[in-house]
Design an enzyme around this catalytic site. Structure first.
Site, mmCIF file in Angstrom:
data_model
loop_
_atom_site.group_PDB
_atom_site.id
_atom_site.type_symbol
_atom_site.label_atom_id
_atom_site.label_comp_id
_atom_site.label_asym_id
_atom_site.label_seq_id
_atom_site.Cartn_x
_atom_site.Cartn_y
_atom_site.Cartn_z
ATOM 1 N N SER A 144 -4.355 6.713 -8.647
ATOM 2 C CA SER A 144 -4.803 5.617 -7.792
ATOM 3 C C SER A 144 -5.834 4.793 -8.543
ATOM 4 C CB SER A 144 -5.432 6.171 -6.504
ATOM 5 O OG SER A 144 -6.075 5.147 -5.760
ATOM 6 N N TYR A 157 -11.667 12.112 -2.637
ATOM 7 C CA TYR A 157 -10.423 11.440 -3.016
ATOM 8 C C TYR A 157 -10.531 10.845 -4.418
ATOM 9 C CZ TYR A 157 -6.292 8.454 -2.632
ATOM 10 O OH TYR A 157 -5.073 7.847 -2.831
#
Length: 252
Positions: A144, A157
């Site tokens: 990501s 995350y």
């Protein structure tokens, strides 16, 4: 580009980016394994693939559980005889139930174990099969842009995605001797819901002029898995419409 008679595993393929990737490979002739913890969503992806004449199989798999990963790989080999491509897409977002100061070890571990550890364990088990292939294999990790930039209170995350990016180059070096390429894709804003609800200002944030869609990530996976591109390994491919390259400047 064709993947006829090739076996492709896509983890977390029950919806969103994973579903888009699975369908793209099926359209190119691959037999696709939908490794998904949610049976209803996984079987829906299988149904959509078979409706277009593709080949797909659902295998229940929680990538935070080592034994389920091993079983999924075994079922794949039993069904199709081989593994050519692995797409590590499964993951969960930061729980957002606590701020930085309240984020507990259990929440941290849940995100890290699913995203980072799951990526490693699934790669390890698939690579055991791929290393015996005459043509090697391909592993593609979905990281990501959060590995490069963050919003507040997303530490777990961001750390998990940063770990996936680092794991990619480590595995590329280790597995290169076995003919296995390892790359990762860093998606930016990829809309997996109702695209029509996006505002003009959402699209304007991107130098490319629009918010991304799952097909943008799927096309990159097809490129990285193409046997003609085996010189590409250890790479991080940012696909975000140029958003992370756009300087934000607010004048007085």
């Amino acid at each position: 580009m064709t993947f006829r008679d090739k076996t492709v595993i896509v983890t977390g393929a029950g919806r969103g980016i994973g579903r888009g990737i699975a369908k793209a490979f099926a359209e190119k002739g691959a037999q696709v394994v939908i490794a998904e913890v949610n049976r209803e969503e996984g079987e829906k992806t299988v149904s959509e693939i078979t409706e277009i004449g593709g080949i797909a199989m659902f295998v229940s798999c929680d990538v935070s559980r080592e034994e389920e990963i091993a079983a999924m790989v075994q079922k794949t080999v039993s069904a199709y005889g081989n593994i050519d491509v692995l797409i590590n897409n499964a993951g969960i977002a930061n729980p957002h139930t606590a701020s930085f100061y309240e984020l507990g070890a259990d929440e941290w571990d849940k995100v890290m174990n699913t995203n980072a550890r799951g990526c490693f364990l699934t790669s390890r088990e698939a690579a055991k099969v791929m290393r015996d292939n005459p043509d090697g294999g391909t592993i593609i990790n979905i990281s990501s842009t959060r590995a490069l930039m963050s919003e507040p209170d997303t530490e777990a995350y961001a750390a998990s995605k940063g770990a996936i990016s680092a794991l990619t180059h480590a595995m590329a070096v280790t597995l290169g001797r076995d003919g296995i390429t390892v790359n990762c894709i860093l998606p930016g804003w990829i809309e997996t819901g109702d695209y029509s609800t996006l505002r003009e200002s959402d699209h304007d944030q991107h130098p490319a002029g629009r918010v991304g869609v799952p097909e943008d990530i799927a096309k990159a996976c097809l490129y990285l898995a193409d046997p003609d591109n085996r010189f590409v390994t250890g790479a991080q491919l940012v696909i975000d419409g140029g958003m992370t390259r756009k300087m934000i400047y607010v004048p007085d």
